[in-house]
Design a protein around this motif. Structure first.
Motif, PDB file in Angstrom:
ATOM      1  N   ARG A 244     -12.028 -29.304  17.496  1.00 35.14           N
ATOM      2  CA  ARG A 244     -10.784 -28.519  17.571  1.00 35.14           C
ATOM      3  C   ARG A 244      -9.589 -29.426  17.849  1.00 35.14           C
ATOM      4  O   ARG A 244      -8.511 -29.251  17.264  1.00 35.14           O
ATOM      5  CB  ARG A 244     -10.905 -27.458  18.659  1.00 35.14           C
TER       6      ARG A 244
ATOM      7  N   CYS B 244      -8.256 -22.810  23.249  1.00 34.55           N
ATOM      8  CA  CYS B 244      -7.151 -23.424  22.512  1.00 34.55           C
ATOM      9  C   CYS B 244      -6.233 -24.232  23.428  1.00 34.55           C
ATOM     10  O   CYS B 244      -5.670 -25.249  23.014  1.00 34.55           O
ATOM     11  CB  CYS B 244      -6.333 -22.349  21.805  1.00 34.55           C
TER      12      CYS B 244
ATOM     13  N   GLY C 210      -5.690 -27.905  22.595  1.00 40.83           N
ATOM     14  CA  GLY C 210      -4.305 -28.246  22.293  1.00 40.83           C
ATOM     15  C   GLY C 210      -3.818 -29.422  23.113  1.00 40.83           C
ATOM     16  O   GLY C 210      -3.123 -30.315  22.612  1.00 40.83           O
TER      17      GLY C 210
ATOM     18  N   ASP D 275      -1.082 -20.318  21.943  1.00 42.18           N
ATOM     19  CA  ASP D 275      -2.390 -19.659  21.814  1.00 42.18           C
ATOM     20  C   ASP D 275      -2.214 -18.144  21.835  1.00 42.18           C
ATOM     21  O   ASP D 275      -1.098 -17.616  21.980  1.00 42.18           O
ATOM     22  CB  ASP D 275      -3.356 -20.133  22.897  1.00 42.18           C
TER      23      ASP D 275
ATOM     24  N   LEU E 243      -2.309 -21.738  17.434  1.00 36.93           N
ATOM     25  CA  LEU E 243      -3.545 -22.483  17.630  1.00 36.93           C
ATOM     26  C   LEU E 243      -4.779 -21.800  17.066  1.00 36.93           C
ATOM     27  O   LEU E 243      -5.818 -22.439  16.920  1.00 36.93           O
ATOM     28  CB  LEU E 243      -3.744 -22.766  19.127  1.00 36.93           C
ATOM     29  N   ASP E 244      -4.705 -20.511  16.797  1.00 34.55           N
ATOM     30  CA  ASP E 244      -5.847 -19.826  16.184  1.00 34.55           C
ATOM     31  C   ASP E 244      -5.368 -18.545  15.518  1.00 34.55           C
ATOM     32  O   ASP E 244      -4.208 -18.139  15.656  1.00 34.55           O
ATOM     33  CB  ASP E 244      -6.943 -19.528  17.223  1.00 34.55           C
TER      34      ASP E 244
ATOM     35  N   PRO F   7      -3.252 -21.604  11.384  1.00 30.31           N
ATOM     36  CA  PRO F   7      -3.956 -22.290  12.472  1.00 30.31           C
ATOM     37  C   PRO F   7      -4.559 -23.590  11.978  1.00 30.31           C
ATOM     38  O   PRO F   7      -4.959 -23.708  10.815  1.00 30.31           O
ATOM     39  CB  PRO F   7      -5.046 -21.296  12.884  1.00 30.31           C
TER      40      PRO F   7
END
Length: 549
Positions: free
Chosen positions: A34, A62, A66, A104, A127-128, A144
């Motif tokens: 990730r 995340c 991140g 996030d 982030l997602d 994302p």
């Protein structure tokens, strides 16, 4: 570099658990993948003189990916909090000069209030997919990040950075009002993690709690010391004491770190029963003065733990002084105050007077800190903030650059003793008063896990003319027991303090207001003072559940 600790552990044990959050485990390999996808999304912003990256994420997978993704891209992460007012977050973003912000799904709903205040050229990366949905269209259409590998990272990744490049930028309250950014380079952060690992080595299979939010630099300890040891980081969903007690037991937490106020809340809700937390092996307290009575209660609840009191301003990278509370120390009634202790290797201290001249041995003065963990300084510092860092040679000290802590300390056989903030010294009717000294008397007499003394009320010119003491009373305490407690406080103040330093009022609270870092919120206590005066002490007791004398 700071992120090297994680990636080295991931290379050695990609299948081991690195993170428990959102109700599930993530392996080192999964988090690494990730982080790689996020670093690719950040690559267009990683060049140029400003490589700051806003991290608007909270207690999610995340958030941690991140953080690592920003570092792996060669950027510095700048955390902001969903509970901070939008105007404060916007001010931090503007002052940081960041060109990109990671968001996030937890923080995405806050974008509606924040977007109108942001620079128009700030790029937002969700982030997602959940974050994209939660934003409800309040963000530009940036997909994302993907995660293109799981096991074998590409060559020349993570990005190479220098020791003086920034690892993170944390904003604290500024001397002049606006938040000021403390710039922590990789070299300072690495020096802290390595010092922590040398002084307190970690056993295999350790389970670290992650109580502090990312906007509080205590989180640097939780996150990076954990991953440097190849351990698993456990992130509680809530900061409620009833939840935390069960969380520690359910996950068998071995390493606990928090401010003392968190333990005080656990004690208030009667969660510190003897033997309640047998799994805890290491406890680190910091951010506030640690009452010895509270440490004693925790040592009974966690009988297998070492308890370490840590001290360090944000400007000196998490912690620079520690003192271990041994069973012998806890049993010694002649040592009622928990010391700050001794410095880490590579850290030097000097105690000075108002002219920055060293005081005599054992005398009280301001603490100066120098060494490998010092921040680079403040971002866009005003002259008053900039004076906190200065250059000077002191006899017997190798350091030439120092940070003025603003904390009053003195030397003792156990190391440095804390006497309160220099800026909390007040003058009432011409007499100088140290609020910390009064708090120690009130706390010892009350047996309370938490205590705070404020200068109140103020005269027409805004100068204090009295004092109010707040103490914590156990939930369900009977009026008779509470009355006896208040009588003991009055008696102790009468016999230990001069007349001008005795609180005019003592307020016994069922619970202290806590800020986002878990510390006592003195601004809210000051508002309560105003409320007590406006409504009358009797009416305020009925409304707030507080007892006052």
């Amino acid at each position: 570099m700071l992120h090297s600790f994680f990636f080295e552990s991931a290379a050695r044990r990609p299948g081991d658990h690195a993170l428990w959050v959102d109700g599930r485990y993530y392996t080192y390999g999964e988090v690494r993948a990730r982080a790689h996808g996020i670093s690719l999304a950040l690559a267009p912003f990683a060049g140029g003189p400003n490589r700051n990256c806003i991290l608007f994420a909270h207690r999610s997978a995340c958030a941690y990916a991140g953080l690592l993704g920003a570092l792996a891209a060669g950027m510095a992460y700048v955390p902001i909090h969903a509970r901070f007012p939008a105007a404060r977050n916007a001010a931090i973003i503007a002052r940081s000069g960041a060109r990109v912000m990671l968001v996030d799904h937890v923080c995405a709903p806050q974008l509606a209030a924040l977007l109108p205040l942001l620079p128009p050229d700030l790029r937002i990366v969700m982030l997602d997919a959940q974050a994209w949905d939660a934003a409800a269209g309040n963000a530009p259409p940036v997909p994302p990040p993907s995660a293109p590998f799981v096991h074998d990272p590409p060559a020349a990744w993570p990005a190479t950075v220098a020791a003086d490049d920034l690892a993170y930028l944390i904003f604290t309250s500024g001397t002049s009002g606006p938040p000021k950014g403390v710039m922590i380079p990789h070299g300072s952060a690495v020096a802290y993690v390595e010092a922590q690992m040398r002084r307190y080595p970690c056993e295999p299979g350790a389970r670290f709690s992650q109580f502090a939010d990312l906007t509080f630099d205590f989180s640097v300890h939780d996150v990076h010391v954990c991953w440097a040891n190849g351990a698993c980081l456990y992130v509680p969903t809530l900061q409620d004491p009833l939840y935390l007690a069960g969380f520690i037991r359910e996950h068998g937490i071995t390493h606990w770190a928090s401010v003392p106020s968190v333990l005080a809340l656990l004690q208030q809700f009667r969660k510190l029963a003897p033997g309640a937390f047998p799994s805890v092996r290491m406890t680190l307290m910091g951010g506030e003065a640690l009452p010895k009575t509270l440490a004693e209660a925790w040592s009974r609840a966690a009988p297998n733990t070492r308890i370490v009191n840590g001290y360090g301003p944000t400007e000196t990278t998490v912690i620079v002084l520690t003192f271990e509370l041994t069973p012998a120390f806890l049993a010694d009634a002649s040592r009622p105050v928990v010391p700050l202790g001794q410095p880490y290797p590579g850290i030097e201290t000097v105690v000075v007077d108002q002219h920055l001249v060293p005081v005599a041995a054992g005398a009280q003065g301001e603490l100066l800190i120098g060494g490998a963990q010092l921040a680079r300084g403040y971002l866009s510092a005003n002259p008053l903030d900039g004076e906190r860092f200065f250059a000077r040679a002191y006899p017997g000290r190798a350091c030439r650059r120092w940070y003025r802590s603003g904390d009053a300390v003195s030397e003792s056989p156990d190391g440095l003793l804390y006497h309160g903030r220099i800026d909390t010294q007040v003058k009432i009717r011409g007499n100088r008063i140290e609020l910390q000294e009064i708090e120690q008397v009130v706390q010892a007499a009350s047996g309370s896990a938490q205590c705070a003394v404020l200068a109140w009320p103020l005269d027409e010119a805004g100068k204090p003319i009295g004092l109010v003491a707040f103490v914590l009373g156990p939930a369900g305490e009977s009026p008779g027991v509470r009355g006896a407690r208040l009588a003991r406080i009055r008696h102790a103040c009468k016999h230990s303090l001069p007349v001008y330093a005795r609180p005019d009022r003592v307020v016994c609270l069922d619970g202290f207001p806590i800020n986002v870092n878990g510390k006592i919120d003195r601004a809210q206590l000051l508002a309560r003072c105003e409320h007590l005066d406006a409504a009358g002490a009797g009416t305020a007791r009925q409304r707030s559940g507080a007892a006052a004398v």
